[in-house]
Design an enzyme around this catalytic site. Structure first.
Site, PDB file in Angstrom:
ATOM      1  N   HIS A   1      12.702   2.297   6.261  1.00 17.39           N
ATOM      2  CA  HIS A   1      11.843   3.021   5.318  1.00 17.39           C
ATOM      3  C   HIS A   1      11.138   4.146   6.057  1.00 17.39           C
ATOM      4  O   HIS A   1      10.162   3.934   6.764  1.00 17.39           O
ATOM      5  CB  HIS A   1      10.813   2.093   4.675  1.00 17.39           C
ATOM      6  CG  HIS A   1      10.090   2.718   3.524  1.00 17.39           C
ATOM      7  ND1 HIS A   1      10.354   2.398   2.214  1.00 17.39           N
ATOM      8  CD2 HIS A   1       9.124   3.669   3.486  1.00 17.39           C
ATOM      9  CE1 HIS A   1       9.571   3.121   1.420  1.00 17.39           C
ATOM     10  NE2 HIS A   1       8.808   3.897   2.181  1.00 17.39           N
TER      11      HIS A   1
ATOM     12  N   HIS B   1      10.619   8.821   5.817  1.00 13.47           N
ATOM     13  CA  HIS B   1      10.727   9.985   4.948  1.00 13.47           C
ATOM     14  C   HIS B   1      10.939  11.252   5.772  1.00 13.47           C
ATOM     15  O   HIS B   1      10.570  11.309   6.958  1.00 13.47           O
ATOM     16  CB  HIS B   1       9.442  10.175   4.139  1.00 13.47           C
ATOM     17  CG  HIS B   1       9.004   8.971   3.377  1.00 13.47           C
ATOM     18  ND1 HIS B   1       9.636   8.540   2.229  1.00 13.47           N
ATOM     19  CD2 HIS B   1       7.982   8.103   3.592  1.00 13.47           C
ATOM     20  CE1 HIS B   1       9.013   7.463   1.764  1.00 13.47           C
ATOM     21  NE2 HIS B   1       8.014   7.169   2.583  1.00 13.47           N
TER      22      HIS B   1
ATOM     23  N   HIS C   1       6.947  -2.407   0.676  1.00 11.73           N
ATOM     24  CA  HIS C   1       5.613  -2.648   1.253  1.00 11.73           C
ATOM     25  C   HIS C   1       4.984  -3.980   0.835  1.00 11.73           C
ATOM     26  O   HIS C   1       3.801  -4.041   0.498  1.00 11.73           O
ATOM     27  CB  HIS C   1       4.669  -1.498   0.881  1.00 11.73           C
ATOM     28  CG  HIS C   1       5.185  -0.135   1.213  1.00 11.73           C
ATOM     29  ND1 HIS C   1       5.869   0.145   2.379  1.00 11.73           N
ATOM     30  CD2 HIS C   1       5.132   1.034   0.520  1.00 11.73           C
ATOM     31  CE1 HIS C   1       6.205   1.426   2.397  1.00 11.73           C
ATOM     32  NE2 HIS C   1       5.779   1.990   1.297  1.00 11.73           N
TER      33      HIS C   1
ATOM     34  N   ASP D   1       7.625   3.693   7.649  1.00  8.66           N
ATOM     35  CA  ASP D   1       7.020   4.500   6.589  1.00  8.66           C
ATOM     36  C   ASP D   1       6.545   5.853   7.124  1.00  8.66           C
ATOM     37  O   ASP D   1       5.728   6.528   6.489  1.00  8.66           O
ATOM     38  CB  ASP D   1       5.869   3.766   5.891  1.00  8.66           C
ATOM     39  CG  ASP D   1       5.482   4.414   4.564  1.00  8.66           C
ATOM     40  OD1 ASP D   1       6.326   5.121   3.974  1.00  8.66           O
ATOM     41  OD2 ASP D   1       4.325   4.243   4.125  1.00  8.66           O
TER      42      ASP D   1
ATOM     43  N   ASN E   1      -0.245   9.488   1.924  1.00  8.79           N
ATOM     44  CA  ASN E   1      -1.309   8.882   1.112  1.00  8.79           C
ATOM     45  C   ASN E   1      -2.034   7.736   1.790  1.00  8.79           C
ATOM     46  O   ASN E   1      -2.501   6.818   1.116  1.00  8.79           O
ATOM     47  CB  ASN E   1      -0.745   8.406  -0.241  1.00  8.79           C
ATOM     48  CG  ASN E   1      -0.344   9.552  -1.136  1.00  8.79           C
ATOM     49  OD1 ASN E   1      -1.133  10.466  -1.363  1.00  8.79           O
ATOM     50  ND2 ASN E   1       0.890   9.539  -1.617  1.00  8.79           N
TER      51      ASN E   1
END
Length: 290
Positions: free
Chosen positions: A26, A28, A177, A245, A250
């Site tokens: 996971h 990005h 998550h 992640d 955020n």
């Protein structure tokens, strides 16, 4: 529209060595915006975190594989993710965001580009529950492609969606998550009990035991998330995944250090055989790594 904090620019070197072919399941890529613009209707604007940054992090941490997950700030334009996969020369797979307008040719193009799943956001601050008619139409196409779906949920969504969505899915589904449960509510909270039951009873259910910084009530090293991750690994060791992640969009509490997150993973998964499943075997099977 809010802006996001950048990731910690100085990841520590993990205290342990990753197994060969370890996968960050996971992560990005964001932008760069001058080449891959962000979606006009996005709910947040991240700092650019292009492919080069992700590659450098993975080399530093010891990941030889990764799954690049399309984030809502890029919407249904998966170009940045597809570009990163292509540049990785087999090192990466992808999870796309699509809508009802994508046709069979578009899906096959994504598949050829390394995509093996679609993602839907149910999280309130990212817009809440999607149009469920669109969701189910896309699920039919996902099933035909032999893909799976990744579900980004808030903890209470596990309660609300258990019968009308989760029990109806006919494709493998991955809950991001740890279901974003709140560590302060303990292991006996209803959303986590339902998540454990789901992992025990439904062979299509997978879960990512990452996002400790989102589950935790405190500051790093986020040790209050350990018991939740351990419980899920013990419940379904063949259907758990882990990822950084990066670059942590955020995060409103304490920005994690990616090396520290790897060390945390070794603390909640100290058994080498289980760690081999978590980091190598499970993602290789689900994401079709050759």
């Amino acid at each position: 529209m809010k802006s996001c904090l950048p990731p910690d620019p100085n990841p520590t070197k993990p205290q342990h060595t990753m197994p060969a072919l370890a996968c960050d399941a996971h992560c990005h890529v964001f932008g760069p915006a001058d080449r891959f613009p962000y979606a006009p209707d996005r709910s947040y604007t991240p700092p650019d975190a292009p492919y080069e940054h992700l590659l450098a992090l993975h080399d530093w941490l010891g990941f030889q594989r990764g799954v690049i997950v399309q984030a809502s700030c890029h919407g249904t334009d998966n170009t940045a993710m597809i570009d990163a996969i292509a540049r990785g020369n087999g090192r990466y797979r992808g999870v796309a965001i699509v809508d009802d307008h994508i046709d069979e040719a578009g899906l096959h193009a994504l598949n050829e580009g390394g995509v093996r799943a679609v993602r839907f956001n149910f999280v309130q601050h990212l817009g809440g529950r999607p149009d469920m008619q669109v969701f189910w139409r896309v699920m039919e196409r996902v099933e035909a492609m032999g893909w799976h779906v990744v579900l980004h949920l808030d903890a209470n969504d596990i309660v609300q969606l258990q019968d009308d969505v989760l029990a109806r899915l006919r494709v493998p589904f991955v809950i991001d998550h740890m279901g974003r449960v709140r560590a302060q509510d303990g292991l006996e909270q209803m959303p986590f009990r339902l998540l454990v039951q789901l992992m025990r009873d439904n062979p299509l259910a997978w879960v990512k035991v990452c996002g400790a910084e989102r589950v935790s009530v405190g500051k790093r090293p986020f040790d209050d998330a350990i018991a939740f991750a351990q419980t899920l690994i013990e419940t379904a060791p063949d259907r758990v995944l882990w990822g950084t992640d990066f670059p942590h969009p955020n995060i409103s509490k304490d920005m994690p250090n990616d090396g520290g997150l790897v060390d945390l993973m070794f603390r909640f998964c100290p058994d080498a055989d289980l760690r081999q499943k978590l980091l190598v075997g499970n993602p290789a099977r689900l994401y079709d790594f050759a």
